[in-house]
Scaffold this motif. Structure first.
Motif, PDB file in Angstrom:
ATOM      1  N   LEU A 161      -9.731  -5.278 -45.173  1.00  0.00           N
ATOM      2  CA  LEU A 161      -9.130  -6.250 -45.268  1.00  0.00           C
ATOM      3  C   LEU A 161      -8.939  -7.493 -44.667  1.00  0.00           C
ATOM      4  O   LEU A 161      -8.119  -8.726 -45.217  1.00  0.00           O
ATOM      5  N   ALA A 162      -9.378  -7.357 -43.196  1.00  0.00           N
ATOM      6  CA  ALA A 162      -9.357  -8.814 -42.833  1.00  0.00           C
ATOM      7  C   ALA A 162     -10.580  -9.612 -43.452  1.00  0.00           C
ATOM      8  O   ALA A 162      -9.948 -11.545 -42.845  1.00  0.00           O
ATOM      9  N   PHE A 163     -11.385  -9.335 -43.607  1.00  0.00           N
ATOM     10  CA  PHE A 163     -12.316 -10.256 -44.278  1.00  0.00           C
ATOM     11  C   PHE A 163     -11.678 -10.511 -45.543  1.00  0.00           C
ATOM     12  O   PHE A 163     -12.189 -12.296 -45.679  1.00  0.00           O
ATOM     13  N   ALA A 201     -10.914 -13.732 -38.655  1.00  0.00           N
ATOM     14  CA  ALA A 201     -13.023 -13.191 -38.692  1.00  0.00           C
ATOM     15  C   ALA A 201     -13.058 -12.813 -37.063  1.00  0.00           C
ATOM     16  O   ALA A 201     -13.570 -11.229 -37.870  1.00  0.00           O
ATOM     17  N   ILE A 202     -12.396 -13.054 -36.003  1.00  0.00           N
ATOM     18  CA  ILE A 202     -13.151 -12.217 -34.599  1.00  0.00           C
ATOM     19  C   ILE A 202     -12.878 -10.895 -34.638  1.00  0.00           C
ATOM     20  O   ILE A 202     -13.195  -9.883 -34.531  1.00  0.00           O
ATOM     21  N   ALA A 203     -11.560 -10.709 -35.561  1.00  0.00           N
ATOM     22  CA  ALA A 203     -10.772  -9.265 -35.309  1.00  0.00           C
ATOM     23  C   ALA A 203     -11.251  -8.548 -36.808  1.00  0.00           C
ATOM     24  O   ALA A 203     -12.012  -7.422 -36.714  1.00  0.00           O
ATOM     25  N   ALA A 204     -11.892  -9.129 -38.040  1.00  0.00           N
ATOM     26  CA  ALA A 204     -12.800  -8.152 -38.885  1.00  0.00           C
ATOM     27  C   ALA A 204     -14.124  -8.236 -38.085  1.00  0.00           C
ATOM     28  O   ALA A 204     -14.243  -6.977 -38.254  1.00  0.00           O
ATOM     29  N   THR A 205     -14.740  -8.476 -37.069  1.00  0.00           N
ATOM     30  CA  THR A 205     -16.045  -8.391 -36.520  1.00  0.00           C
ATOM     31  C   THR A 205     -16.542  -7.524 -35.661  1.00  0.00           C
ATOM     32  O   THR A 205     -17.140  -6.339 -35.700  1.00  0.00           O
TER      33      THR A 205
END
Length: 282
Positions: A161-163, A201-205
């Protein structure tokens, strides 16, 4: 060369880059983020992710979000033969069947999705609404996945979802830059958008990295299903993109979706059947 061909070509390259990065990340999924910062090869994966993200942003200038994002499922398809090659084994029949189902289902979905319109951008109200709703969902899913004994698929869902949100924000920035140039950098909305892109982006990673702690297959499959599904929803609800209408189109879309989901499930099962390829302790 048409914009559609360029967009698809870029998506294939992005999928290859992301697949290699995911395979590297999965090898060190047992480590904390702080420990990972001291592993040089993990930084190679992050460079690959950043390169893939940059190419992904470029591709958003050639096609709508609802077309670009579903092609991310190719990451899983590409990761399978690469994983087999790195393990010095042949691709299994289950993996081949899974890849075939995924490609057929994905091809059908992309044909049904309307791709004639230009890339759209979020308005201020749409941007705030998307950030509010998605933040609650990503945080909620992440917290659920961080609980002791919880399935890593919660974090895989949050990462996907974040991506997709990050992609929608990137498309908005690309479209505004094309319309008004560097002048958009001085606008408060643009500053908010860029800050949100970095945060998501940081959260998705981090979320996807954590989701690989029990193996790559199932989390990568979930991430690559949630990503295009949520991106398509964002495209339709917030960006006004159109899907094929009519009973026949809807029926075909459902059939293609089921086929792609079956393929992804087979790939996940096949990947999890090789315990020798799970994260290693170093």
């Amino acid at each position: 060369m048409s914009d559609l061909v360029i967009a698809v070509g870029l998506c294939v390259v992005v999928a290859i880059v992301y697949a290699v990065a995911a395979l590297i990340q999965a090898r060190f999924a047992h480590m904390t983020v702080r420990e990972l910062t001291r592993v040089p090869i993990w930084w190679v994966a992050q460079v690959l992710n950043a390169s893939g993200a940059a190419l992904h942003v470029v591709s958003l200038g050639f096609g709508p979000l609802s077309l670009i994002q579903p092609l991310g499922v190719l990451t899983l398809v590409i990761a399978v033969p690469v994983a087999a090659l790195s393990a010095k084994r042949r691709v299994t029949r289950l993996e081949l069947t899974g890849m075939a189902c995924t490609v057929v289902g994905l091809a059908g979905l992309t044909l049904i999705i309307s791709t004639s319109g230009k890339s759209a951008a979020l308005g201020t109200g749409q941007l705030v609404g998307l950030l509010a709703v998605s933040a609650v969902l990503v945080v909620g899913l992440g917290v659920q996945g961080s609980r002791p004994g919880a399935s890593p698929l919660w974090e895989a869902t949050a990462g996907g979802l974040a991506f997709s949100v990050c992609s929608a924000l990137c498309q908005t920035t690309v479209v505004h830059f094309g319309d008004r140039g560097l002048a958009i950098l001085a606008e408060p909305v643009t500053i908010l958008t860029i800050a949100a892109i970095g945060s998501y982006a940081i959260a998705a990673t981090v979320l996807t990295q954590r989701s690989y702690r029990h193996g790559l297959g199932a989390p990568l499959a979930v991430t690559n299903l949630v990503n295009p599904a949520s991106a398509t929803l964002i495209g339709v609800v917030f960006l006004g993109e159109e899907l094929g209408a009519g009973t026949v189109a809807i029926t075909l879309a459902v059939a293609c979706g089921i086929t792609a989901a079956l393929g992804v499930m087979q790939l996940a099962r096949a990947r999890d059947a090789h315990p020798d390829e799970l994260p290693v302790q170093v």
